[in-house]
Design an enzyme around this catalytic site. Sequence first.
Site, PDB file in Angstrom:
ATOM      1  N   ARG A 160       1.035  -0.528  -9.979  1.00 25.61           N
ATOM      2  CA  ARG A 160       1.664  -1.926 -10.350  1.00 25.61           C
ATOM      3  C   ARG A 160       1.177  -2.122 -11.703  1.00 25.61           C
ATOM      4  NH1 ARG A 160       1.380  -1.852  -4.803  1.00 25.61           N
ATOM      5  NH2 ARG A 160       3.431  -2.264  -4.045  1.00 25.61           N
ATOM      6  N   ASP A 189       5.049   4.002  -7.701  1.00 30.32           N
ATOM      7  CA  ASP A 189       5.650   2.923  -6.894  1.00 30.32           C
ATOM      8  C   ASP A 189       6.825   2.367  -7.421  1.00 30.32           C
ATOM      9  OD1 ASP A 189       5.769   0.560  -4.979  1.00 30.32           O
ATOM     10  OD2 ASP A 189       3.520   1.176  -4.540  1.00 30.32           O
ATOM     11  N   HIS A 260       9.150   2.664  -1.667  1.00 30.26           N
ATOM     12  CA  HIS A 260       8.311   2.356  -2.924  1.00 30.26           C
ATOM     13  C   HIS A 260       8.574   3.187  -3.855  1.00 30.26           C
ATOM     14  CE1 HIS A 260       5.847  -0.841  -1.435  1.00 30.26           C
ATOM     15  NE2 HIS A 260       5.724  -0.313  -0.214  1.00 30.26           N
ATOM     16  N   GLU A 336       6.417   0.570   4.443  1.00 35.99           N
ATOM     17  CA  GLU A 336       7.176  -0.328   4.210  1.00 35.99           C
ATOM     18  C   GLU A 336       8.508   0.419   3.516  1.00 35.99           C
ATOM     19  OE1 GLU A 336       4.041  -3.647   2.853  1.00 35.99           O
ATOM     20  OE2 GLU A 336       4.504  -2.179   1.427  1.00 35.99           O
ATOM     21  N   TRP A 402      -3.606   0.358   7.845  1.00 34.04           N
ATOM     22  CA  TRP A 402      -3.888  -0.939   6.879  1.00 34.04           C
ATOM     23  C   TRP A 402      -3.642  -1.860   7.561  1.00 34.04           C
ATOM     24  CZ3 TRP A 402      -0.056  -4.083   5.061  1.00 34.04           C
ATOM     25  CH2 TRP A 402       1.327  -3.731   5.530  1.00 34.04           C
ATOM     26  N   ASP A 429      -7.959  -7.358  -3.206  1.00 35.53           N
ATOM     27  CA  ASP A 429      -6.870  -8.229  -3.879  1.00 35.53           C
ATOM     28  C   ASP A 429      -7.091  -9.553  -2.976  1.00 35.53           C
ATOM     29  OD1 ASP A 429      -5.776  -6.299  -1.721  1.00 35.53           O
ATOM     30  OD2 ASP A 429      -3.970  -7.446  -2.376  1.00 35.53           O
ATOM     31  N   TRP A 477      -5.071  -3.476  -4.602  1.00 34.57           N
ATOM     32  CA  TRP A 477      -3.569  -3.631  -4.988  1.00 34.57           C
ATOM     33  C   TRP A 477      -3.835  -4.641  -6.532  1.00 34.57           C
ATOM     34  CZ3 TRP A 477      -0.915  -0.155  -2.921  1.00 34.57           C
ATOM     35  CH2 TRP A 477      -1.337   0.407  -1.754  1.00 34.57           C
ATOM     36  N   THR A 478      -2.813  -4.043  -7.348  1.00 37.67           N
ATOM     37  CA  THR A 478      -3.146  -4.669  -8.689  1.00 37.67           C
ATOM     38  C   THR A 478      -1.941  -5.749  -9.082  1.00 37.67           C
ATOM     39  OG1 THR A 478      -2.255  -2.792  -9.816  1.00 37.67           O
ATOM     40  CG2 THR A 478      -4.647  -2.953  -9.305  1.00 37.67           C
TER      41      THR A 478
END
Length: 555
Positions: A160, A189, A260, A336, A402, A429, A477-478
Amino acid sequence: MSHPAPPPALVPAPRRALPTAPGRAPVLDADTTIEEPPGTTAAARWLRGTLGPALGLPLPPHHPGSPSRTRVRLALVPALTGELGGPEGYRLDTTAHSVTLTAAAEPGLLHAAQTLRQLLGPEAFRRAPVTARRHWPVPAVTLEDGPRFRWRGLMLDVARHFLPKDGVLRYLDLMAAHKLNVLHLHLTDDQGWRIEIRSHPRLTEVGSWRPRTKIGHRASALWEEKPHGGFYTRDDLREIVAYAAARHIAVVPEIDIPGHSQAAIAAYPELGNTDVVDTSALGVWDDWGISPHVLAPTDTTLRFYEEVLEEVLELFPPDAAPFTGFSRFVHIGGDECPKDEWRRSPAAQARIRDLGLDGEDGLQAWFVRHFDDWLTARGRRLIGWDEILEGGLAPGAAVSSWRGYEGGITAARAGHDVVMCPERAVYLDHRQDPGPEEPVPIGFVRTLEDVHRFAPVPPELTEEQAAHVLGAQANVWTEVMEDQGRVDYQAFPRLAAFAEALWSPLPPPAERDFAEFESRMAVHYARLDALGVAYRPPGGPRPWQRRPGVRGRPR
């Protein structure tokens, strides 16, 4: 009458720390040498190359007749493996003229060296001396220490927001300082592809940069209207893996499949569902969230990613950090994956019929099983987010849990190894405080105390099932972390609390003495200062750490 000093303020807390008589407190000085028998080269090199410059001491090898008054003695005793709790356990003992670091294997010696660094004070965490001081007393102490969990990890999302190579190397040093031993690198991603692949150069030529970036949460109306990107060359990754291995840290790469994946599709449109979407018009995604554009279930796509993974396996060898055993793992994401394109795609529907699959969910499971089998045939182990459980796994596959603990519980009961990383517990995050000054507030409030009370093993598991919990990792997560300072702010000091929850023999969460941990952190903040870590201060963000007007998603 003299009394023993109180136990040192070490983070993470050691298994046992016994102050001894002040007469057993040695002093390191310009004549101090390192006694380094065969097998101790890595620890000696680290002491000489990292600790020595901070103290202004040469720390040469010890030879008979050396004038040294004090020696740092390194000792490898493989027979102590059981007594010290494995290859990462160690003892540290002082006498008036020596500091002895004893371990059953090299990782333990490096952990012991990190503990010695903490005992010497914050100045030992700098890269050069900051005072004229040339005598460094070591507290009189006997320590015995070792980890509670084997997998003590940090996930860095470099897809990201790209973290340049030097930033990754810096985080490996920060991990080693806190006795963490697995770096999970999230390399691909929708918003960027960060690994050079020679056989498919457009993955970085096109997929490694995006024209602009959303500032804040995806609901924000703010944009940074400039390109963002970057990638690691093959030699960069070799360097990262070697640097990690020298610190006995395993690097686990993640290549996302089948969701992703918009950055890859932007580079190679034939990877997408071309019968329902004009994939040639797609670019690297500039927004956050979950892109609807996923990989097409074709033989072309499978072979493409096999070629990608062939290079990944070359760059991340299985024996890079042999004492952890975790260098064999390759993470394939598997989470996802929106199914709308597959529902509308005649080609995807034909594949479902031809393979006799259970709809689109079965198609996602087919993707995972294919690469599970492919990696297993090459002596590697697949690991993926807990969605991969939905289609059944090969016996050697492991799960990153997760979405709470449930996926991990299911996996452990089925005999699969598990890495616990529940979102509501160890996603760094997420915001650290409910206050209005918290920068870009995302997710749930997870304070330093919350993280310190984290327990990786759910009580629902039997002893046999709990043995499948390898440990845990904290995930960073950024999306809203645009630079190293923001990553530091979100990670620290909570990563120190996480490290203690994984390393130290703590009581159950409700019984943990958080006030005692805070008292040790008061000392540890000075070490972080010396390392240049832009952590969140206990009293709240500094003015330049705030992000007024940037929308988050507090929950």
